[in-house]
Design an enzyme around this catalytic site. Sequence first.
Site, PDB file in Angstrom:
ATOM      1  N   GLY A  15       0.824  -1.207   0.000  1.00 26.90           N
ATOM      2  CA  GLY A  15       0.000   0.000   0.000  1.00 26.90           C
ATOM      3  C   GLY A  15       0.853   1.249   0.000  1.00 26.90           C
ATOM      4  O   GLY A  15       2.090   1.200   0.036  1.00 26.90           O
ATOM      5  N   ASN A  37      -2.326  -8.664  -0.313  1.00 28.26           N
ATOM      6  CA  ASN A  37      -3.087  -9.392  -1.339  1.00 28.26           C
ATOM      7  C   ASN A  37      -3.457  -8.480  -2.510  1.00 28.26           C
ATOM      8  O   ASN A  37      -4.221  -8.888  -3.377  1.00 28.26           O
ATOM      9  CB  ASN A  37      -4.358 -10.029  -0.746  1.00 28.26           C
ATOM     10  CG  ASN A  37      -5.359  -8.982  -0.296  1.00 28.26           C
ATOM     11  OD1 ASN A  37      -5.049  -7.792  -0.246  1.00 28.26           O
ATOM     12  ND2 ASN A  37      -6.555  -9.418   0.046  1.00 28.26           N
ATOM     13  N   TYR A 156     -15.702   0.494   7.368  1.00 25.22           N
ATOM     14  CA  TYR A 156     -14.320   0.882   7.707  1.00 25.22           C
ATOM     15  C   TYR A 156     -14.237   1.325   9.174  1.00 25.22           C
ATOM     16  O   TYR A 156     -13.415   0.823   9.936  1.00 25.22           O
ATOM     17  CB  TYR A 156     -13.891   2.003   6.771  1.00 25.22           C
ATOM     18  CG  TYR A 156     -12.474   2.492   6.940  1.00 25.22           C
ATOM     19  CD1 TYR A 156     -11.391   1.676   6.635  1.00 25.22           C
ATOM     20  CD2 TYR A 156     -12.223   3.795   7.371  1.00 25.22           C
ATOM     21  CE1 TYR A 156     -10.087   2.146   6.759  1.00 25.22           C
ATOM     22  CE2 TYR A 156     -10.923   4.267   7.487  1.00 25.22           C
ATOM     23  CZ  TYR A 156      -9.858   3.435   7.185  1.00 25.22           C
ATOM     24  OH  TYR A 156      -8.565   3.907   7.311  1.00 25.22           O
ATOM     25  N   TYR A 170      -6.209  -8.449  23.520  1.00 29.38           N
ATOM     26  CA  TYR A 170      -4.983  -9.273  23.494  1.00 29.38           C
ATOM     27  C   TYR A 170      -3.938  -8.712  24.452  1.00 29.38           C
ATOM     28  O   TYR A 170      -3.166  -9.467  25.042  1.00 29.38           O
ATOM     29  CB  TYR A 170      -4.426  -9.393  22.066  1.00 29.38           C
ATOM     30  CG  TYR A 170      -4.957 -10.601  21.340  1.00 29.38           C
ATOM     31  CD1 TYR A 170      -6.285 -10.665  20.944  1.00 29.38           C
ATOM     32  CD2 TYR A 170      -4.140 -11.710  21.086  1.00 29.38           C
ATOM     33  CE1 TYR A 170      -6.794 -11.792  20.299  1.00 29.38           C
ATOM     34  CE2 TYR A 170      -4.648 -12.838  20.442  1.00 29.38           C
ATOM     35  CZ  TYR A 170      -5.970 -12.863  20.049  1.00 29.38           C
ATOM     36  OH  TYR A 170      -6.474 -13.981  19.428  1.00 29.38           O
TER      37      TYR A 170
HETATM   38  P1  NAD Z   1      -3.617   1.408   0.854  1.00 33.49           P
HETATM   39  O1  NAD Z   1      -4.927   0.918   0.334  1.00 33.49           O
HETATM   40  O2  NAD Z   1      -2.690   2.083  -0.089  1.00 33.49           O
HETATM   41  O3  NAD Z   1      -2.814   0.234   1.567  1.00 33.49           O
HETATM   42  C1  NAD Z   1      -3.422  -0.821   2.244  1.00 33.49           C
HETATM   43  C2  NAD Z   1      -2.768  -2.129   1.789  1.00 33.49           C
HETATM   44  O4  NAD Z   1      -3.377  -3.224   2.486  1.00 33.49           O
HETATM   45  C3  NAD Z   1      -2.968  -2.404   0.295  1.00 33.49           C
HETATM   46  O5  NAD Z   1      -1.740  -2.713  -0.302  1.00 33.49           O
HETATM   47  C4  NAD Z   1      -3.920  -3.594   0.268  1.00 33.49           C
HETATM   48  O6  NAD Z   1      -3.774  -4.387  -0.880  1.00 33.49           O
HETATM   49  C5  NAD Z   1      -3.560  -4.291   1.573  1.00 33.49           C
HETATM   50  N1  NAD Z   1      -4.628  -5.156   2.072  1.00 33.49           N
HETATM   51  C6  NAD Z   1      -5.925  -4.832   2.310  1.00 33.49           C
HETATM   52  N2  NAD Z   1      -6.608  -5.904   2.762  1.00 33.49           N
HETATM   53  C7  NAD Z   1      -5.702  -6.936   2.817  1.00 33.49           C
HETATM   54  C8  NAD Z   1      -5.801  -8.292   3.208  1.00 33.49           C
HETATM   55  N3  NAD Z   1      -6.960  -8.835   3.623  1.00 33.49           N
HETATM   56  N4  NAD Z   1      -4.686  -9.052   3.163  1.00 33.49           N
HETATM   57  C9  NAD Z   1      -3.505  -8.529   2.755  1.00 33.49           C
HETATM   58  N5  NAD Z   1      -3.359  -7.251   2.366  1.00 33.49           N
HETATM   59  C10 NAD Z   1      -4.451  -6.454   2.395  1.00 33.49           C
HETATM   60  O7  NAD Z   1      -3.965   2.374   2.070  1.00 33.49           O
HETATM   61  P2  NAD Z   1      -2.978   3.295   2.940  1.00 33.49           P
HETATM   62  O8  NAD Z   1      -3.405   4.685   2.766  1.00 33.49           O
HETATM   63  O9  NAD Z   1      -1.571   2.939   2.689  1.00 33.49           O
HETATM   64  O10 NAD Z   1      -3.391   2.856   4.408  1.00 33.49           O
HETATM   65  C11 NAD Z   1      -2.614   1.925   5.149  1.00 33.49           C
HETATM   66  C12 NAD Z   1      -3.202   1.732   6.537  1.00 33.49           C
HETATM   67  O11 NAD Z   1      -3.231   2.985   7.225  1.00 33.49           O
HETATM   68  C13 NAD Z   1      -4.636   1.206   6.522  1.00 33.49           C
HETATM   69  O12 NAD Z   1      -4.809   0.303   7.586  1.00 33.49           O
HETATM   70  C14 NAD Z   1      -5.467   2.442   6.772  1.00 33.49           C
HETATM   71  O13 NAD Z   1      -6.679   2.152   7.412  1.00 33.49           O
HETATM   72  C15 NAD Z   1      -4.544   3.267   7.678  1.00 33.49           C
HETATM   73  N6  NAD Z   1      -4.834   4.701   7.529  1.00 33.49           N
HETATM   74  C16 NAD Z   1      -4.421   5.409   6.433  1.00 33.49           C
HETATM   75  C17 NAD Z   1      -4.766   6.743   6.323  1.00 33.49           C
HETATM   76  C18 NAD Z   1      -4.336   7.583   5.157  1.00 33.49           C
HETATM   77  O14 NAD Z   1      -4.706   8.765   5.085  1.00 33.49           O
HETATM   78  N7  NAD Z   1      -3.554   7.093   4.222  1.00 33.49           N
HETATM   79  C19 NAD Z   1      -5.530   7.361   7.312  1.00 33.49           C
HETATM   80  C20 NAD Z   1      -5.959   6.594   8.391  1.00 33.49           C
HETATM   81  C21 NAD Z   1      -5.589   5.265   8.506  1.00 33.49           C
END
Ligand code: NAD
Length: 327
Positions: A15, A37, A156, A170
């Site tokens: 991600g 994934n 979400y 946990y």
């Molecule tokens: P993103 O969608 O770019 O990255 C998330 C990654 O998780 C993706 O590569 C996706 O393929 C992978 N993924 C999702 N479900 C999966 C599964 N079941 N098994 C394996 N891989 C899986 O999003 P991001 O912006 O990089 O966010 C990363 C994390 O940070 C997330 O948990 C998100 O909730 C949290 N977050 C991000 C932001 C933001 O502004 N970017 C804000 C709040 C929270």
Amino acid sequence: MTTGPKNILLTGSAGFVGSHLTERLLADGHTVIGVDNYISGQRANTALFTGHPNFKFIQADVSEGVPYKAAAFDGQTLDCVLHFASPASPPHYQQFPIETLMVGAQGTQNALELAHAHGATFLLASTSEVYGDPQVHPQPESYWGHVNPNGLRSCYDEAKRYAEAITFAYHRHHGVDTRVIRIFNTYGPRMRPDDGRVVTNLVMQALAGRPLTVYGDGQQTRSFQYVTDLVGGVVALMGLPESEVVHGPVNLGNPDEYTILEFAQVIRELIEPGLEIIHEPLPADDPRQRKPDISRARDLLGWAPGVDLRAGLTRTVESFRQQVLQA
Ligand code: NAD
Ligand code: UDP
């Protein structure tokens, strides 16, 4: 957690945030085992590190289990499990609501089980969305939130609220060393250009010379954090000496607050001042205001964001411009 190189498993490594975290952890001398994934990630983010001697990758759905077998990795036990897997952009998680709930629930439990089995430190990437459409402003960690439990964003928001609950269970019940960060809107290079978030939508529209879409009247606010600031906060929290460890949630965000209309004006100024701003309907349950209270991160970690919006956007726009030119 002891100092020195660590064996770190990172879910969501392909991600946007995962790729920046991988880059920093490898640069700090750690070994990173990425798991993804690709439901919302990019193969190009994995390819950045392929061939690095301290990077391994497992393609798997963490909701089904985290297939880390120490035997396949020179018998190495894990020191840390960082759980970042989850679709994060509203269009992505609304396209995959059940997968989003599953990765927040089963995915988090599977990652916690792995940390428990290895005696590893566990970190959950939670979100400012646990505050929902907040009635307290700015949002401190002590605020319990105002979330619609069955609205379009609930897949979400409630998944992350459950993820926090099981992480604390946990910790309390099994004694797992857990950390929780609540991330506020974060942006930077390597976001998916089509992820539908406001930063990518407006930057891609402006680079194509198209009107900028502002939803509603644009008076809703957000506070935008550049991704390397977030990564610095994660590293600081994971690196705390044992006597100072913080298990409670920690907000990581940039408190500089903008209306979305102001944000669109900044993008326009940086890319193409003549562009039109058009208004489209406001999505349901869109939070009206969002700004982190970062006192806890400042006091406990000595952390504060250092990259202001124009500087961060300039770097982001440049990276997307290169991508457009190469396409
Ligand atoms: P993103 O969608 O770019 O990255 C998330 C990654 O998780 C993706 O590569 C996706 O393929 C992978 N993924 C999702 N479900 C999966 C599964 N079941 N098994 C394996 N891989 C899986 O999003 P991001 O912006 O990089 O966010 C990363 C994390 O940070 C997330 O948990 C998100 O909730 C949290 N977050 C991000 C932001 C933001 O502004 N970017 C804000 C709040 C929270
Ligand atoms: N938004 C917008 N135009 C767009 C995309 C989003 O005005 O093209 C608005 C959206 O309605 C929200 C804010 O920008 O008020 C931030 O949206 P984003 O999807 O980036 O993240 P959120 O903070 O809502 O999860």
